[in-house]
Design a protein around this motif. Structure first.
Motif, short mmCIF file in Angstrom:
data_model
loop_
_atom_site.label_atom_id
_atom_site.label_comp_id
_atom_site.label_asym_id
_atom_site.label_seq_id
_atom_site.Cartn_x
_atom_site.Cartn_y
_atom_site.Cartn_z
N ILE A 186 43.21 48.84 36.70
CA ILE A 186 43.99 47.66 36.30
C ILE A 186 44.51 46.91 37.51
CG2 ILE A 186 45.92 46.86 34.93
CD1 ILE A 186 43.51 48.11 33.42
N GLY A 187 45.04 47.64 38.50
CA GLY A 187 45.55 46.96 39.69
C GLY A 187 44.48 46.18 40.42
N ASN A 188 43.31 46.76 40.52
CA ASN A 188 42.24 46.09 41.26
C ASN A 188 41.64 44.92 40.48
OD1 ASN A 188 42.52 47.71 43.49
ND2 ASN A 188 41.04 49.22 42.77
N ILE A 189 41.58 45.05 39.16
CA ILE A 189 41.10 43.92 38.37
C ILE A 189 42.04 42.73 38.54
CG2 ILE A 189 40.79 43.07 36.01
CD1 ILE A 189 39.65 45.80 35.30
N GLU A 190 43.34 43.02 38.52
CA GLU A 190 44.30 41.94 38.73
C GLU A 190 44.14 41.33 40.11
OE1 GLU A 190 49.10 41.65 39.07
OE2 GLU A 190 48.30 42.66 37.30
N ARG A 191 43.89 42.17 41.10
CA ARG A 191 43.73 41.68 42.48
C ARG A 191 42.52 40.75 42.59
NH1 ARG A 191 45.74 43.99 47.19
NH2 ARG A 191 46.28 45.90 46.05
N VAL A 192 41.38 41.17 42.06
CA VAL A 192 40.17 40.33 42.20
C VAL A 192 40.22 39.14 41.26
CG1 VAL A 192 38.82 42.31 42.96
CG2 VAL A 192 38.81 41.70 40.54
N ALA A 193 40.97 39.24 40.16
CA ALA A 193 41.10 38.08 39.27
C ALA A 193 41.72 36.91 40.02
CB ALA A 193 41.94 38.44 38.05
N GLY A 194 42.67 37.21 40.92
CA GLY A 194 43.27 36.14 41.72
C GLY A 194 42.24 35.45 42.59
N LEU A 195 41.30 36.21 43.15
CA LEU A 195 40.26 35.61 43.98
C LEU A 195 39.36 34.68 43.17
CD1 LEU A 195 39.07 38.55 46.27
CD2 LEU A 195 40.30 36.49 46.97
N LEU B 144 44.89 37.84 52.68
CA LEU B 144 46.17 38.05 52.00
C LEU B 144 46.04 38.99 50.82
CD1 LEU B 144 47.65 34.41 51.94
CD2 LEU B 144 48.13 36.25 53.57
N VAL B 145 45.00 38.80 50.03
CA VAL B 145 44.81 39.62 48.83
C VAL B 145 44.52 41.07 49.20
CG1 VAL B 145 43.25 40.01 46.87
CG2 VAL B 145 44.08 37.71 47.37
N ALA B 146 43.85 41.29 50.32
CA ALA B 146 43.47 42.64 50.72
C ALA B 146 44.66 43.46 51.22
CB ALA B 146 42.40 42.59 51.81
#
Length: 799
Positions: free
Chosen positions: A596-605, A717-719
């Motif tokens: 879930i955390g990573n999906i949210e992270r890449v969704a921003g990209l 920034l996202v990374a």
């Protein structure tokens, strides 16, 4: 069917013969329903290929193939490759789920040719005779043929909380489960005709049910669909006013529309879920509903039983001692036959009776005149042996008055972490309505339990992750507290007797927040405790293995059952730990957080790309300028700053607990960063156009370089927090772009010219200004919002 007497007072049947069962199966009278452990391969291909956005991208791809050149159709081939990867990952997850579902499925006990045997549920046929015991789930409808204290819980079907006694001749329905006693029943409705086959189907379904994450993504995709028409109209109008020819107008419009589609977002969501299923499958963990991964990422409270989770399932008799020090109510040597007879009289003994049977294997041939099966609510069982007496075995503080010396002695032993049962003589047959009535203590049976070697580390993990653990045990509070204390659980020294807890949700929630260990908890209290925690804003995971856990497992946000537990508990749980290891639960929680955390992270990209593409299309259209990119340019930028990095980021470790508010957090990144990227790119493009001396290729190269550098900084920034592999990933993307610029084949393929110094300086200056603005915004946001610390130490960037 032949009938015979099998034990006193118990009617049994020889059941169908193998030939009769085969004949009924051939007539279509078997318990076959459309039941899948996962989506079919065709469904997986269809779900990945035939999507709304694939249709849009496919149409634009076909247009570019017609008008050329083929380099500008590169985005179409990338979509094909990505979709193929998604299909392969989901097929791997399907194989994992199918294999684990076979291991975890319930296998009813059927009487065939006079013998009891386990068979898959789909091999049950009409008129089969099924054998029942505590914890068994009824998989077909039928009528009771024989029973001894048989009580059935139908709350999963009717909502009625109290167990219902079932006697011979009375109907029972599929979807209910046995809470006490034993019996046999004849199947009268099988397959789709059975009352609750949907419940059995849902127990092993590859479900993509509604969740906050998927609902949020779907909402964002709908918004983007609505933006397509106005974005296309403005772009076409701007290109025509910029005196672009028909081919250039179409190519520019395609270039503007393609990046609006977050084509990889849904794909990477599926890949992340599938990868999570595969990882957990390697740990013999069956995820029966995929949204359970999301639920686990949000869990902040874990409720668990003691036996079978913190302690080993098996027990052994440590000793049999006097009911109270100094008493000689019965010679202890004379109680061995009684204990052996009690254990032998139960055809489906629980763990306590199995331990007694192992310790006292020589059972006398005493006639059984009455029996009362153990239930979690009553907390005692008993057998009447005619002239040999009426005997009960159960919790001392339930069978005796509070001030009895035997209760005090049992409390003393329980404080050492031992399970203590009272053997007592009842004054009436145990099947009397008033049973057991006043009892005469005979002895205390002390059972020793072994702590699971991994239980302490598991509790320590949850403490480090700020996940509170609540022990809800049917044992005495002091016994449960002693076990929890040995494992270092905070609050263990102050256990609470659940019989003293308030009934109202609010006061109950306050007690649950104060204490960690609760004893003498009834099945309905476990359910009420889960509801109370949920009402106070907690996300609750319930673990258990017994029939007394079923109601709480069903109502918890996430139900986790042990593989060796009752069929009913496995059927209602979203996750089954097939290796029965409580230590697997931290890995399950960690996997949920990772996904879930990573999906949210890449969704921003992905949405960042949508924002800057939309704003650039509108700005260029309003300014009546030629669109600054060819489709291949945006494909290059998207691949290096989003596509490839997002694939790795989606599978990276992530221990941060998921929180509500998925859409606001994603938009908080995408909108401002996307706006800065669009402004910087448009400013650079307008500046080089204003000079009026550079070619179209140089102008496009400057815009492409600016947008790439700003998007690369957004990736940086996202990374965060940055690990070595993330730094390598970002650096590799930068090197790949430089290689495209300096290698002749790359320059020619992507139609770029980086050798105009003024234009490139303008691009770098615009990108540098944007990067400084993004960095300042990141630090300001970090200062204004309290950072959360990860398990590894550095503060996670607030997404």
């Amino acid at each position: 069917m032949k009938q015979a007497v099998d034990g006193p007072g118990t009617l049994a049947t020889s059941g169908l013969s193998a030939a009769e069962a085969q004949e009924r199966a051939e007539r279509g009278q078997a318990n076959t329903v459309v039941r899948r452990g996962s989506r079919s391969a065709a469904d997986i291909v269809r779900a990945n290929v035939f999507t709304r956005f694939n249709a849009i991208i496919g149409t634009l791809f076909a247009i570019i193939l017609v008008i050329g050149p083929p380099q500008d159709a590169l985005f179409g081939f990338i979509i094909l490759v990505n979709t193929g990867i998604g299909i392969v990952q989901e097929l791997r997850a399907k194989r994992t789920l199918d294999r684990l579902a076979i291991l975890g499925e319930a296998r009813p006990r059927v009487v065939r040719d006079g013998e009891v045997t386990e068979v898959p549920a789909e091999r049950i046929v009409l008129d089969d005779v099924l054998d029942l015991g505590p914890g068994d789930q009824l998989v077909v409808d039928g009528v009771v043929l024989a029973g001894s204290g048989l009580a059935v819980d139908e709350s999963l079907l009717s909502g009625e909380p109290d167990p219902v006694a079932r006697k011979p001749g009375e109907p029972v329905r599929s979807g209910s489960f046995v809470v006490a006693g034993t019996g046999r029943y004849r199947a009268t409705k099988v397959g789709n005709a059975a009352y609750a086959n949907e419940l059995a189907e849902q127990a092993s379904r590859f479900a993509l049910t509604r969740s906050e994450l998927r609902a949020g993504i779907d909402r964002i995709l709908r918004w983007i669909t609505w933006l397509f028409v106005p974005a296309a109209a403005v772009t076409v109008y701007g290109q025509l006013r910029a005196h672009q020819g028909p081919v250039e107008t179409v190519r520019g419009t395609v270039a503007a529309l393609v990046p609006l589609v977050p084509e990889g977002l849904v794909l990477l969501t599926s890949i992340a879920f599938a990868a999570g299923v595969i990882r957990l499958g390697r740990r013999r963990c069956l995820v029966q509903e995929l949204p359970a991964l999301e639920g686990l990422a949000r869990v902040d409270t874990v409720c668990t039983d003691k036996t079978g989770t913190l302690t080993e399932t098996g027990m052994r008799v440590g000793r049999v001692c006097a009911a109270a020090p100094g008493t000689t109510s019965a010679p202890l040597s004379g109680l061995s036959p009684v204990l052996a007879a009690l254990a032998a009289a139960d055809p489906r003994p629980n763990a306590s009776l199995r331990a007694i049977a192992d310790a006292f294997p020589r059972a006398p041939d005493w006639p059984v005149t009455a029996s009362a099966a153990f239930s979690s609510a009553a907390k005692w069982s008993g057998v009447s042996f005619g002239g040999h007496g009426d005997w009960v075995l159960g919790a001392p503080d339930v069978l005796l008055a509070p001030g009895d010396p035997a209760v005090a002695e049992a409390d003393r032993l329980s404080a050492q972490g031992l399970r203590v049962l009272l053997l007592a003589r009842a004054g009436m047959p145990v099947d009397s309505p008033q049973a057991p009535g006043p009892v005469i203590p005979a002895a205390l049976v002390v059972l020793e339990q072994r702590l699971r070697p991994d239980a302490a580390a598991t509790l320590a993990f949850f403490a480090a992750q700020q996940v509170s653990v609540k022990i809800l045990s049917g044992d005495s509070a002091r016994s449960a507290g002693a076990v929890a204390g040995a494992l270092g659980l905070p609050g263990a020294p102050d256990p609470v007797d659940a019989r003293e807890l308030p009934v109202e949700p609010a006061p109950l929630a306050r007690e649950l927040s104060r204490a960690s260990v609760f004893g003498r908890v009834s099945p309905h209290q476990k359910r009420a405790m889960v509801h109370a925690l949920q009402s106070s804003g907690h996300t609750v995971a319930m673990t258990g293995d017994g029939v007394n856990d079923v109601l709480a497992l069903k109502d918890a946000d996430i139900g986790v059952a042990m593989g060796s537990g009752s069929p009913a508990s496995r059927a209602v749980a979203q996750i089954v730990l097939l290796d029965n290891a409580f230590a697997t639960l931290p890995h399950v929680v960690a996997e949920g957080r990772r996904v879930i955390g990573n999906i949210e992270r890449v969704a921003g990209l992905f949405l960042l790309k949508t924002v800057y593409s939309l704003l650039l299309a509108l700005a260029v259209g309003v300014a009546h300028l030629p669109f600054p990119f060819l489709p291949r340019h945006l494909t290059l930028i998207g691949t290096l700053t989003i596509g490839i990095p997002a694939f790795f980021l989606a599978l990276a470790p992530n221990t941060e607990r998921a929180r509500p508010g998925f859409i606001p957090r994603v938009l908080r990144l995408a909108v401002p960063v996307g706006t800065v990227a669009a402004v910087a790119t448009f400013s650079c493009y307008a500046a080089v156009l204003a000079e009026g001396r550079a070619s179209d290729v140089v102008n496009r190269t400057a815009a492409t370089t600016t947008l790439f550098l700003v998007a690369l900084w957004a990736l940086f920034l996202v990374a965060r927090p940055l690990r070595w592999w993330k730094a390598v990933l970002v650096a590799a993307m930068a090197v790949a772009f430089v290689l495209v610029l300096v290698v002749p084949f790359g320059r020619d393929f992507f139609a770029l010219d980086p050798f105009d110094g003024t234009a490139m300086l303008t691009a770098v200056a615009a990108a540098g200004s944007a990067a400084l603005l993004l960095e300042a915004g990141w630090w300001l946001d970090r200062r204004l919002r309290r950072p959360r610390r990860s398990r590894h130490g550095p503060a996670e960037h607030p997404r």
